[in-house]
Each structure stands twice: as structure tokens, then as C-alpha cells.
Design a protein around this motif. Structure first.
Motif, PDB file in Angstrom:
ATOM      1  N   MET A   1      -6.107   8.516  -7.769  1.00 37.82           N
ATOM      2  CA  MET A   1      -6.782   8.024  -6.593  1.00 37.82           C
ATOM      3  C   MET A   1      -5.986   8.417  -5.363  1.00 37.82           C
ATOM      4  O   MET A   1      -4.801   8.716  -5.433  1.00 37.82           O
ATOM      5  CB  MET A   1      -7.010   6.521  -6.686  1.00 37.82           C
ATOM      6  CG  MET A   1      -5.767   5.659  -6.597  1.00 37.82           C
ATOM      7  SD  MET A   1      -6.073   3.894  -6.843  1.00 37.82           S
ATOM      8  CE  MET A   1      -6.451   3.843  -8.563  1.00 37.82           C
ATOM      9  N   LYS A   2      -6.673   8.394  -4.228  1.00 38.32           N
ATOM     10  CA  LYS A   2      -6.033   8.759  -2.976  1.00 38.32           C
ATOM     11  C   LYS A   2      -5.003   7.697  -2.589  1.00 38.32           C
ATOM     12  O   LYS A   2      -5.141   6.525  -2.950  1.00 38.32           O
ATOM     13  CB  LYS A   2      -7.080   8.867  -1.880  1.00 38.32           C
ATOM     14  CG  LYS A   2      -8.048  10.003  -2.083  1.00 38.32           C
ATOM     15  CD  LYS A   2      -9.059  10.038  -0.970  1.00 38.32           C
ATOM     16  CE  LYS A   2     -10.061  11.152  -1.196  1.00 38.32           C
ATOM     17  NZ  LYS A   2     -11.097  11.169  -0.153  1.00 38.32           N
ATOM     18  N   PRO A   3      -3.975   8.103  -1.830  1.00 41.42           N
ATOM     19  CA  PRO A   3      -2.959   7.138  -1.396  1.00 41.42           C
ATOM     20  C   PRO A   3      -3.547   5.961  -0.618  1.00 41.42           C
ATOM     21  O   PRO A   3      -3.090   4.825  -0.771  1.00 41.42           O
ATOM     22  CB  PRO A   3      -2.023   7.975  -0.531  1.00 41.42           C
ATOM     23  CG  PRO A   3      -2.186   9.365  -1.026  1.00 41.42           C
ATOM     24  CD  PRO A   3      -3.620   9.479  -1.463  1.00 41.42           C
ATOM     25  N   ALA A   4      -4.557   6.196   0.206  1.00 45.48           N
ATOM     26  CA  ALA A   4      -5.169   5.100   0.971  1.00 45.48           C
ATOM     27  C   ALA A   4      -5.801   4.069   0.049  1.00 45.48           C
ATOM     28  O   ALA A   4      -5.688   2.862   0.277  1.00 45.48           O
ATOM     29  CB  ALA A   4      -6.208   5.648   1.942  1.00 45.48           C
ATOM     30  N   THR A   5      -6.450   4.533  -1.003  1.00 40.24           N
ATOM     31  CA  THR A   5      -7.061   3.622  -1.971  1.00 40.24           C
ATOM     32  C   THR A   5      -5.993   2.846  -2.725  1.00 40.24           C
ATOM     33  O   THR A   5      -6.111   1.641  -2.922  1.00 40.24           O
ATOM     34  CB  THR A   5      -7.941   4.412  -2.964  1.00 40.24           C
ATOM     35  OG1 THR A   5      -8.904   5.163  -2.224  1.00 40.24           O
ATOM     36  CG2 THR A   5      -8.634   3.491  -3.951  1.00 40.24           C
ATOM     37  N   LEU A  10      -2.962  -2.203  -3.564  1.00 37.42           N
ATOM     38  CA  LEU A  10      -1.668  -2.873  -3.600  1.00 37.42           C
ATOM     39  C   LEU A  10      -1.486  -3.848  -2.440  1.00 37.42           C
ATOM     40  O   LEU A  10      -0.522  -4.601  -2.408  1.00 37.42           O
ATOM     41  CB  LEU A  10      -0.540  -1.834  -3.600  1.00 37.42           C
ATOM     42  CG  LEU A  10      -0.449  -0.950  -4.839  1.00 37.42           C
ATOM     43  CD1 LEU A  10       0.542   0.180  -4.619  1.00 37.42           C
ATOM     44  CD2 LEU A  10      -0.069  -1.776  -6.056  1.00 37.42           C
ATOM     45  N   GLY A  11      -2.396  -3.808  -1.464  1.00 37.19           N
ATOM     46  CA  GLY A  11      -2.333  -4.720  -0.327  1.00 37.19           C
ATOM     47  C   GLY A  11      -1.235  -4.395   0.665  1.00 37.19           C
ATOM     48  O   GLY A  11      -0.640  -5.292   1.256  1.00 37.19           O
ATOM     49  N   VAL A  12      -0.968  -3.098   0.846  1.00 39.26           N
ATOM     50  CA  VAL A  12       0.071  -2.678   1.784  1.00 39.26           C
ATOM     51  C   VAL A  12      -0.508  -1.736   2.828  1.00 39.26           C
ATOM     52  O   VAL A  12      -1.558  -1.129   2.636  1.00 39.26           O
ATOM     53  CB  VAL A  12       1.270  -2.014   1.065  1.00 39.26           C
ATOM     54  CG1 VAL A  12       1.983  -2.994   0.167  1.00 39.26           C
ATOM     55  CG2 VAL A  12       0.840  -0.788   0.285  1.00 39.26           C
ATOM     56  N   TYR A  13       0.191  -1.623   3.943  1.00 39.01           N
ATOM     57  CA  TYR A  13      -0.191  -0.763   5.047  1.00 39.01           C
ATOM     58  C   TYR A  13       0.305   0.644   4.751  1.00 39.01           C
ATOM     59  O   TYR A  13       1.517   0.880   4.661  1.00 39.01           O
ATOM     60  CB  TYR A  13       0.432  -1.332   6.322  1.00 39.01           C
ATOM     61  CG  TYR A  13       0.046  -0.646   7.601  1.00 39.01           C
ATOM     62  CD1 TYR A  13      -1.289  -0.501   7.969  1.00 39.01           C
ATOM     63  CD2 TYR A  13       1.021  -0.183   8.465  1.00 39.01           C
ATOM     64  CE1 TYR A  13      -1.632   0.099   9.163  1.00 39.01           C
ATOM     65  CE2 TYR A  13       0.687   0.415   9.665  1.00 39.01           C
ATOM     66  CZ  TYR A  13      -0.647   0.555  10.002  1.00 39.01           C
ATOM     67  OH  TYR A  13      -0.991   1.147  11.189  1.00 39.01           O
ATOM     68  N   LEU A  14      -0.612   1.589   4.570  1.00 42.47           N
ATOM     69  CA  LEU A  14      -0.257   2.940   4.140  1.00 42.47           C
ATOM     70  C   LEU A  14       0.806   3.617   5.004  1.00 42.47           C
ATOM     71  O   LEU A  14       1.762   4.177   4.462  1.00 42.47           O
ATOM     72  CB  LEU A  14      -1.509   3.818   4.044  1.00 42.47           C
ATOM     73  CG  LEU A  14      -1.283   5.253   3.583  1.00 42.47           C
ATOM     74  CD1 LEU A  14      -0.672   5.292   2.184  1.00 42.47           C
ATOM     75  CD2 LEU A  14      -2.579   6.034   3.630  1.00 42.47           C
ATOM     76  N   PRO A  15       0.714   3.594   6.353  1.00 43.46           N
ATOM     77  CA  PRO A  15       1.754   4.274   7.146  1.00 43.46           C
ATOM     78  C   PRO A  15       3.169   3.709   6.952  1.00 43.46           C
ATOM     79  O   PRO A  15       4.149   4.371   7.287  1.00 43.46           O
ATOM     80  CB  PRO A  15       1.287   4.076   8.591  1.00 43.46           C
ATOM     81  CG  PRO A  15      -0.192   3.927   8.491  1.00 43.46           C
ATOM     82  CD  PRO A  15      -0.405   3.161   7.202  1.00 43.46           C
ATOM     83  N   ALA A  16       3.274   2.503   6.413  1.00 49.78           N
ATOM     84  CA  ALA A  16       4.598   1.914   6.198  1.00 49.78           C
ATOM     85  C   ALA A  16       5.182   2.272   4.838  1.00 49.78           C
ATOM     86  O   ALA A  16       6.348   1.974   4.572  1.00 49.78           O
ATOM     87  CB  ALA A  16       4.520   0.396   6.336  1.00 49.78           C
ATOM     88  N   GLU A  20       6.602   9.914  -0.091  1.00 47.83           N
ATOM     89  CA  GLU A  20       6.157  10.390  -1.406  1.00 47.83           C
ATOM     90  C   GLU A  20       4.931   9.615  -1.895  1.00 47.83           C
ATOM     91  O   GLU A  20       4.096  10.159  -2.599  1.00 47.83           O
ATOM     92  CB  GLU A  20       7.282  10.347  -2.453  1.00 47.83           C
ATOM     93  CG  GLU A  20       7.906   9.000  -2.691  1.00 47.83           C
ATOM     94  CD  GLU A  20       9.086   8.697  -1.779  1.00 47.83           C
ATOM     95  OE1 GLU A  20       9.725   7.651  -2.004  1.00 47.83           O
ATOM     96  OE2 GLU A  20       9.361   9.464  -0.848  1.00 47.83           O
ATOM     97  N   PHE A  21       4.801   8.366  -1.496  1.00 55.56           N
ATOM     98  CA  PHE A  21       3.610   7.589  -1.843  1.00 55.56           C
ATOM     99  C   PHE A  21       2.403   8.079  -1.041  1.00 55.56           C
ATOM    100  O   PHE A  21       1.307   8.215  -1.562  1.00 55.56           O
ATOM    101  CB  PHE A  21       3.837   6.097  -1.582  1.00 55.56           C
ATOM    102  CG  PHE A  21       2.675   5.219  -1.940  1.00 55.56           C
ATOM    103  CD1 PHE A  21       2.521   4.735  -3.217  1.00 55.56           C
ATOM    104  CD2 PHE A  21       1.721   4.887  -0.984  1.00 55.56           C
ATOM    105  CE1 PHE A  21       1.445   3.931  -3.560  1.00 55.56           C
ATOM    106  CE2 PHE A  21       0.639   4.081  -1.298  1.00 55.56           C
ATOM    107  CZ  PHE A  21       0.502   3.604  -2.594  1.00 55.56           C
ATOM    108  N   GLN A  22       2.615   8.370   0.237  1.00 59.99           N
ATOM    109  CA  GLN A  22       1.537   8.793   1.124  1.00 59.99           C
ATOM    110  C   GLN A  22       0.994  10.173   0.789  1.00 59.99           C
ATOM    111  O   GLN A  22      -0.160  10.476   1.090  1.00 59.99           O
ATOM    112  CB  GLN A  22       2.019   8.806   2.580  1.00 59.99           C
ATOM    113  CG  GLN A  22       2.354   7.455   3.122  1.00 59.99           C
ATOM    114  CD  GLN A  22       2.845   7.529   4.551  1.00 59.99           C
ATOM    115  OE1 GLN A  22       2.375   8.353   5.322  1.00 59.99           O
ATOM    116  NE2 GLN A  22       3.786   6.671   4.893  1.00 59.99           N
ATOM    117  N   SER A  23       1.795  11.006   0.166  1.00 59.22           N
ATOM    118  CA  SER A  23       1.381  12.390  -0.060  1.00 59.22           C
ATOM    119  C   SER A  23       0.938  12.692  -1.487  1.00 59.22           C
ATOM    120  O   SER A  23       0.480  13.799  -1.752  1.00 59.22           O
ATOM    121  CB  SER A  23       2.520  13.329   0.328  1.00 59.22           C
ATOM    122  OG  SER A  23       3.652  13.080  -0.480  1.00 59.22           O
TER     123      SER A  23
END
Length: 112
Positions: A1-5, A10-16, A20-23
């Protein structure tokens, strides 16, 4: 799945999250593993934020729409939320009351 999904699940803010998680795309098993045994960065984000809008709204006891109406456009961390809860501004008090009324009406309609 995409990082945003994955971040939403997980209930976290993606930019934070770490780069490696974001990409990287994650599998359901990887997300489940993060839930079961969260790394330190995930524990810290869940505890201190910054939190995504839906989590901020839940912690404040209002809707996401109320955040938009009040002009809150950014993610907030635990300290910022704590300040608002300790001395709620008028908009927050009003929006909490509106949210309670909406929830009560939804419960009433569900019982019918």
C-alpha cells in the motif's frame, strides 16, 4: 500500500514519519508488524505528534469540519492540543457543543 494509506492506518502524520517510510510501499503484513511491535519513531509520533487532522479532531472532541471552520490547517502536536484543552478558546467550546449535539441527534435517529 502507499505510504499515505499506511500512515492513515497507523494514525500518524505522514510528513513526520522517517524518509524511508514515506518513500516505500508497504504490505499489509508490514503494517501489521508495525502495529504489533512499533519502532521508537512510531511510538513517539503516537505519543507526541504531530497528529493528523482526524486525530487532532478526536483529541479535541470536535469534527474535522470544525477544525477547518476554526482555521486550523496544520497538524498539531500533543503540547499544542494540551494548551487548547487547558484553556479552551470560545471557538473550541462552541464546536464541542455542536459536535455533542450532532452525535446525540445521530444516536436518536439510529434508535428510530
Amino acid at each position: 500500500m502507499k505510504p499515505a494509506t499506511a500512515a492513515k492506518k497507523l494514525g500518524v502524520y505522514l510528513p513526520a514519519t522517517p524518509e524511508e517510510f514515506q518513500s516505500a510501499a508497504l504490505t499489509r503484513d508490514e503494517v501489521d508488524a508495525l502495529r504489533a511491535d512499533p519502532p521508537a519513531w512510531l511510538v513517539d509520533l503516537r505519543r507526541n505528534g504531530p497528529f493528523p487532522r482526524d486525530v487532532v479532531a478526536a483529541k479535541l472532541g470536535i469534527s474535522r469540519s470544525a477544525l477547518a471552520r476554526s482555521g486550523v490547517s496544520d497538524a498539531m502536536d500533543a503540547e499544542e492540543i494540551g494548551v487548547l484543552l487547558a484553556d479552551p478558546p470560545q471557538w473550541l467550546t462552541h464546536e464541542r457543543e455542536v459536535h455533542r449535539e450532532v452525535l446525540a441527534e445521530e444516536a436518536r435517529l439510529k434508535q428510530q
